[in-house]
Design an enzyme around this catalytic site. Structure first.
Site, PDB file in Angstrom:
ATOM      1  N   PRO A  84      -3.193   9.069   7.552  1.00 13.72           N
ATOM      2  CA  PRO A  84      -4.298   8.474   6.778  1.00 13.72           C
ATOM      3  C   PRO A  84      -4.937   9.449   5.795  1.00 13.72           C
ATOM      4  O   PRO A  84      -5.234  10.598   6.138  1.00 13.72           O
ATOM      5  CB  PRO A  84      -5.286   8.057   7.867  1.00 13.72           C
ATOM      6  CG  PRO A  84      -4.424   7.763   9.048  1.00 13.72           C
ATOM      7  CD  PRO A  84      -3.330   8.790   8.995  1.00 13.72           C
ATOM      8  N   CYS A  85      -5.168   8.946   4.580  1.00 14.80           N
ATOM      9  CA  CYS A  85      -5.596   9.828   3.489  1.00 14.80           C
ATOM     10  C   CYS A  85      -7.068   9.673   3.118  1.00 14.80           C
ATOM     11  O   CYS A  85      -7.578  10.442   2.318  1.00 14.80           O
ATOM     12  CB  CYS A  85      -4.742   9.551   2.246  1.00 14.80           C
ATOM     13  SG  CYS A  85      -4.979   7.881   1.556  1.00 14.80           S
ATOM     14  N   GLN A  86      -7.762   8.690   3.701  1.00 14.96           N
ATOM     15  CA  GLN A  86      -9.111   8.385   3.221  1.00 14.96           C
ATOM     16  C   GLN A  86     -10.047   9.587   3.242  1.00 14.96           C
ATOM     17  O   GLN A  86     -10.875   9.763   2.341  1.00 14.96           O
ATOM     18  CB  GLN A  86      -9.716   7.247   4.057  1.00 14.96           C
ATOM     19  CG  GLN A  86      -9.084   5.896   3.813  1.00 14.96           C
ATOM     20  CD  GLN A  86      -7.900   5.635   4.730  1.00 14.96           C
ATOM     21  OE1 GLN A  86      -7.291   6.567   5.253  1.00 14.96           O
ATOM     22  NE2 GLN A  86      -7.580   4.359   4.941  1.00 14.96           N
TER      23      GLN A  86
END
Length: 217
Positions: A84-86
């Protein structure tokens, strides 16, 4: 060596499609996709509809990865994942990097790598991972590289822009490739200079055909 894949944060199976289309020798032995706070797991349902009959899916595949015991993950040749990059993305206001709600999922990758020690690792994230967090730029990427090194992996990375390879989108992503020090691949690289590895013989340079442009005096 068996050509087996463990796909984490699988989404709809991008890594799997790439590997299995490149060669029929590749087989995905396990995958995990789970989106917190979602009543309907759209990505997993899509993954399941495409790949359920070809293996790699069990009762732990649509579960919070932090709750999956290591012993239920099969041994594999390569671990892949677009984690996940958020919390690393510049588009996210107040992103907390590796300390964020989703950023901490890096430690689940490390946990599985420590338990399984696959020969190879291939990970993907946003290009801003290199500058995360904004208050201490480079900290998170440094932590990730250091974790891999402590587990016995040599690491190569590149920021790759899809637009430079014929795609109609400027999509810059950081790719991390790691090879364990027990492999013949690692031993071969040890005999090469860093220059040769980066320009010609490394994972990215050999596949993407990087060229060295010299400025004329």
């Amino acid at each position: 060596m068996k050509y087996t894949i463990c796909e984490l944060f699988a989404g709809v199976g991008g890594f799997r499609v790439g590997f299995e289309k490149s060669s029929s020798d590749w087989k995905t032995v396990w995958a995990n996709q789970w989106e917190p706070s979602k009543k309907v797991q759209y990505a997993f349902e899509c993954y399941k509809s495409h790949f359920e009959t070809s293996g790699g899916i069990n009762e732990f595949s649509n579960m919070d990865i932090s709750k999956v015991p290591e012993e239920h993950i099969p041994k594999h040749t390569i671990l892949v994942g677009g984690f996940p990059c958020q919390d690393y993305s510049v588009a996210s206001t107040g992103a907390k990097g590796i300390q964020g709600k989703k950023g901490v999922l890096w430690w689940e990758i490390e946990r599985i790598l420590e338990a399984k020690r696959p020969p190879f690792v291939l990970l993907e994230n946003v290009d801003r991972l290199l500058k995360s967090p904004s208050t201490q730029r480079g900290r998170d990427f440094g932590i990730i590289i250091n974790c891999l090194a402590k587990l016995g992996y040599a690491v190569e990375w590149r920021v790759i822009n899809a637009a430079e390879y014929g795609f109609q989108q400027r999509r810059r992503r950081t790719f991390i490739f790691a090879v364990h020090n027990t492999t013949n691949y690692y031993k071969e690289l040890e005999n090469q200079s860093v220059y040769e590895e980066l320009q010609n013989l490394g994972f990215f340079s050999s596949i993407l055909m990087w060229k060295l442009f010299q400025v004329k005096q």
